[in-house]
Every structure is written in C-alpha cells, then in structure tokens.
Design a protein around this motif. Structure first.
Motif, PDB file in Angstrom:
ATOM      1  N   GLY A 133       0.600  -1.188   0.034  1.00  0.00           N
ATOM      2  CA  GLY A 133       0.089  -0.154   0.105  1.00  0.00           C
ATOM      3  C   GLY A 133       0.796   1.269  -0.170  1.00  0.00           C
TER       4      GLY A 133
ATOM      5  N   ASN B 287       1.501   4.828  -5.585  1.00  0.00           N
ATOM      6  CA  ASN B 287       0.422   5.163  -4.748  1.00  0.00           C
ATOM      7  C   ASN B 287       0.144   6.634  -4.480  1.00  0.00           C
ATOM      8  OD1 ASN B 287      -2.003   4.876  -3.455  1.00  0.00           O
ATOM      9  ND2 ASN B 287      -1.485   3.710  -1.953  1.00  0.00           N
TER      10      ASN B 287
ATOM     11  N   HIS C  23      -4.427  -4.817  -0.612  1.00  0.00           N
ATOM     12  CA  HIS C  23      -4.533  -3.012  -0.426  1.00  0.00           C
ATOM     13  C   HIS C  23      -5.192  -2.655  -1.528  1.00  0.00           C
ATOM     14  CE1 HIS C  23      -3.835   1.168  -0.151  1.00  0.00           C
ATOM     15  NE2 HIS C  23      -3.392   0.904   1.129  1.00  0.00           N
ATOM     16  N   ARG C  24      -6.292  -1.669  -1.440  1.00  0.00           N
ATOM     17  CA  ARG C  24      -7.289  -1.175  -2.389  1.00  0.00           C
ATOM     18  C   ARG C  24      -6.278  -0.512  -3.625  1.00  0.00           C
ATOM     19  NH1 ARG C  24      -7.808   1.967   2.057  1.00  0.00           N
ATOM     20  NH2 ARG C  24      -9.340   0.217   2.814  1.00  0.00           N
ATOM     21  N   ASP C  25      -5.301  -0.021  -3.336  1.00  0.00           N
ATOM     22  CA  ASP C  25      -4.621   0.887  -4.376  1.00  0.00           C
ATOM     23  C   ASP C  25      -3.468   0.294  -4.805  1.00  0.00           C
ATOM     24  OD1 ASP C  25      -6.412   3.161  -4.003  1.00  0.00           O
ATOM     25  OD2 ASP C  25      -5.645   3.860  -2.066  1.00  0.00           O
ATOM     26  N   THR C  26      -3.592  -1.055  -5.005  1.00  0.00           N
ATOM     27  CA  THR C  26      -2.283  -1.786  -5.549  1.00  0.00           C
ATOM     28  C   THR C  26      -2.614  -2.649  -6.669  1.00  0.00           C
ATOM     29  OG1 THR C  26      -2.612  -3.830  -4.132  1.00  0.00           O
ATOM     30  CG2 THR C  26      -1.261  -2.074  -3.369  1.00  0.00           C
TER      31      THR C  26
ATOM     32  N   SER D 287      -5.447  -5.529  -5.730  1.00  0.00           N
ATOM     33  CA  SER D 287      -6.556  -5.053  -4.871  1.00  0.00           C
ATOM     34  C   SER D 287      -7.591  -6.036  -4.908  1.00  0.00           C
ATOM     35  CB  SER D 287      -6.995  -3.759  -5.638  1.00  0.00           C
ATOM     36  OG  SER D 287      -7.409  -3.857  -6.832  1.00  0.00           O
ATOM     37  N   THR D 288      -7.901  -6.869  -5.861  1.00  0.00           N
ATOM     38  CA  THR D 288      -8.853  -7.960  -5.764  1.00  0.00           C
ATOM     39  C   THR D 288      -8.554  -9.081  -5.538  1.00  0.00           C
ATOM     40  OG1 THR D 288      -8.774  -8.298  -8.170  1.00  0.00           O
ATOM     41  CG2 THR D 288     -10.128  -6.500  -7.350  1.00  0.00           C
TER      42      THR D 288
ATOM     43  N   TYR E  88      -1.576  -2.878   3.960  1.00  0.00           N
ATOM     44  CA  TYR E  88      -2.759  -3.591   3.371  1.00  0.00           C
ATOM     45  C   TYR E  88      -4.095  -2.927   4.274  1.00  0.00           C
ATOM     46  CZ  TYR E  88      -1.293  -5.876   7.881  1.00  0.00           C
ATOM     47  OH  TYR E  88      -0.753  -5.991   9.121  1.00  0.00           O
ATOM     48  N   ASN E  89      -5.240  -3.363   3.630  1.00  0.00           N
ATOM     49  CA  ASN E  89      -6.565  -2.886   4.010  1.00  0.00           C
ATOM     50  C   ASN E  89      -6.598  -3.303   5.439  1.00  0.00           C
ATOM     51  OD1 ASN E  89      -6.926  -1.879   1.337  1.00  0.00           O
ATOM     52  ND2 ASN E  89      -8.229  -3.677   0.829  1.00  0.00           N
ATOM     53  N   ASN E  90      -7.229  -2.215   6.078  1.00  0.00           N
ATOM     54  CA  ASN E  90      -7.792  -2.421   7.767  1.00  0.00           C
ATOM     55  C   ASN E  90      -6.889  -2.900   8.462  1.00  0.00           C
ATOM     56  OD1 ASN E  90     -10.433  -1.954   6.310  1.00  0.00           O
ATOM     57  ND2 ASN E  90     -10.543  -3.854   5.398  1.00  0.00           N
TER      58      ASN E  90
END
Length: 356
Positions: A72, A77, A246-249, A252-253, A319-321
């Motif tokens: 992330g 980013n 992480h949503r911005d990599t 992300s999915t 990473y997310n959260n």
C-alpha cells in the motif's frame, strides 16, 4: 498416521525432505494439524516458558522508493498521505515506550534513498545513547553493505528483511523487474535481496527473514522452497504473515492468504528453529479478531504493539484495514495482557534476545 510421524521427525531432527514438507502443507486432517500445533507449543514453552516478548514498533516513514505490486505504500500510490518522523519524534516514541516496559524498539519504514541513510544512522546512535539497555531492531529494506555496517556500529542489534519468496519467477511477479543487479529504485532482484541477508549475518546482526503466505501466484511448491531456504539460512527471527490486499495496488482484488496455512507454517518453523524469535503478526490480528492469540498457540513468542504517533498510524497502510489500535497499540498493553492471560501466557519486558 503418516503426518504425525513426519511431525515427530521434524521435532527430533529439525529437518524434513521437500516431499515431507509438502505433505504437511497439504495435510487437512484435523487431528494431525492439532498435533502439529501442540508440538510447536510444547517446544515454545520448553524454551521460553509462557513469556511473550513485546517490541515497540515505530513506523518511521511511509515514503518508499520501491513499487512492490502488493504494498500500500508503493511509490506509485498517489492516495497515500506521506510522512517522515523526525529524530526527536522517534525518540519521543521511545521515551513513551520505555516506562511501559519496552526494551526493544523496532524502526520500520519504506526504503529511503541513500542520501537519507546518514540521518537514520544518527537516529540509531541517539537511541543507543539514551536507552543503552534496549535492543534496536531495524526493518528498512535493502541498503548498501557500508550502510548496514554503519547502522550496526551506531548500535542496531537486529535487522528484519523478509525475502517474501525464494522462487525467482514468483519474485518477479510480485516486484518490478530489475534492469541491473541490485535495487536502483526502479527494479528489484531476488539475488540482491538474498545478498543483503547474507551480508547482515556477516556483519553480526541477529537477522530475520520471512514470507507472505498466500501472495498472488504463490504455490505450495514455492512455499516448500521458502521452508528449505529458511531451514538452511537459520535466521534468528522469522516473520511470516498472511497476504492481505490493499485497495490501491495491482493486487487489490486478490484474495487474502489463509489463516490456517499461516499457522501451519508458523508451527513448522518453530519445530525447525526452536530458539527463533517468531512474532504473531499484526496481519494475523487483522485477518481475525483472535489471530494474534492463535499465532501464539501455534508457536509464536513475540508481539509488536504500535508505538508510532497515533496521527500517523493510519498512513502506514501496507494492506487494507490494518489493526493498529486496542491490543495492537502500545497504549493497549493492559488489554494485550488480559488477552494473553486468557490463553495462559504473559507479557515479558525483557529484551528477549535470540537464544535466551
């Protein structure tokens, strides 16, 4: 039962064949996996008692010259608010942590350009002067051999540099391709990363390496390669945690890594290297509310509460959260103590060096 025979062999001989490691990783028998965790827990208790060493994590910067596809704080980013702690801010984190009982400070951050290395050396020296009884661990990526030596002479004791994957092809799928040997900021190479790990050992650091479990394109055969490398390298610290997107990599999915497989590997590494310092990572606590405790019951003996300034923690988003509050934070030590007591463990405020 075959799996139990292999587990007994690993505890006894500290090694297995590649085929035996693969069979353990593929094993889904609940009784066998419970036995693996039990043996790892017994090994940890025999070596360390019910002590869990605490490390004060200080995330000194989220600026990074690298562009790893999973991270992330990757260079490209644009959605990250970048920050860099000044020396006084880092020392203030240590001053906050010392009365709480922290005797190891972990300076973690993105890879800085070479021109900033002198500043890091000065900061390490300042921490060493003010806190002579504390260990200093660094996790700042690939540096020149000269910089590693300067940091060691300034007072750093330990260095964590996760290799992430030992398979060359898999490494290229996770990182920007290298145009030349070494890391010029545009490309990365597995060969250079491994050279850094060996150089750190030569200098005299307690060295840590490790992997992401379930990273994109990873196979069981890749994990076997990682196990064999860690067996041979014999690190003093082993850092493993599940991949979390992480949503911005570019990933992300991608699905997160498996908690069960991460715990299985943690137990394998405990039986392989009984004296190793193995953290129950923040990523485990992020993946599940009881992830930290499950890591400890699988053989971990280190936790790293966050000492970073609260206003900066949300910016260090690998990473997310990411968990950084409650029992994951330095100010939540009482909560951490209660959670550990509930599973029969206690916080240790010793330095907790390798082999002790």
């Amino acid at each position: 039962m075959r799996g139990i025979v292999e587990i007994d062999k690993l505890r006894r001989e500290r090694t297995l064949s590649a085929e035996e490691y693969k069979a353990l990783l593929l094993c889904r028998d609940a009784e066998t996996l419970e036995y693996l965790q039990q043996q790892a827990q017994e090994e940890t208790l025999a070596r360390f008692g019910n002590r869990i060493f605490i490390r004060g994590l200080i995330e000194i910067t989220n600026r990074c010259r690298n562009n790893c596809f999973y991270c992330g704080i990757r260079r490209e980013n644009r959605n990250v608010a970048r920050y860099e702690l000044a020396q006084d801010e880092i020392l203030d984190c240590c001053r906050e942590g010392y009365p709480l009982g922290f005797r190891t400070f972990v300076l973690q951050g993105g890879e800085a350009p070479e021109q900033k290395d002198d500043r890091i050396v000065e900061t390490v020296a300042a921490i060493r002067r003010e806190f002579p009884d504390c260990a200093i661990t660094l996790s700042l990526g690939e540096k020149s051999s000269d910089t590693y030596e300067c940091l060691f002479r300034a007072g750093a004791n330990r260095y964590l540099l996760r290799h992430e994957t030992h398979n060359e092809e898999h490494y290229r799928l996770l990182h920007p391709g290298s145009k030349k040997e070494g890391n010029d900021g545009g490309g990365m190479s597995l060969q250079h990363r491994l050279q850094c790990l060996h150089r750190l050992k030569e200098i005299g650091y307690q060295v840590g390496t490790g992997i992401m479990v379930g990273s994109p394109y990873q196979t069981i055969d890749h994990l076997v390669e990682d196990i064999l490398f860690i067996e041979q390298f014999h690190p003093e610290m082993i850092g493993i945690g599940p991949f979390i997107p992480h949503r911005d990599t570019p990933f992300s999915t991608a699905p997160p890594g498996s908690m069960e497989l991460t715990l299985k590997l943690l137990s394998i590494f405990r039986l392989m290297h009984p004296a190793a310092l193995i953290p129950s990572t923040t990523a485990l606590a992020t993946l599940a509310p009881d992830g930290r405790e499950r890591g400890i019951l699988a053989g971990a003996n280190v936790v790293m509460p966050n000492l970073s300034p609260q206003e900066q923690r949300e910016k260090y988003t690998l990473y997310n959260n990411k968990a950084s509050l409650g029992a994951e934070a330095a100010e939540g030590l009482q909560q951490l103590e209660e959670k550990l007591a509930a599973i029969g463990y206690r916080i240790s405020k010793e330095r907790g060096d390798y082999g002790i």
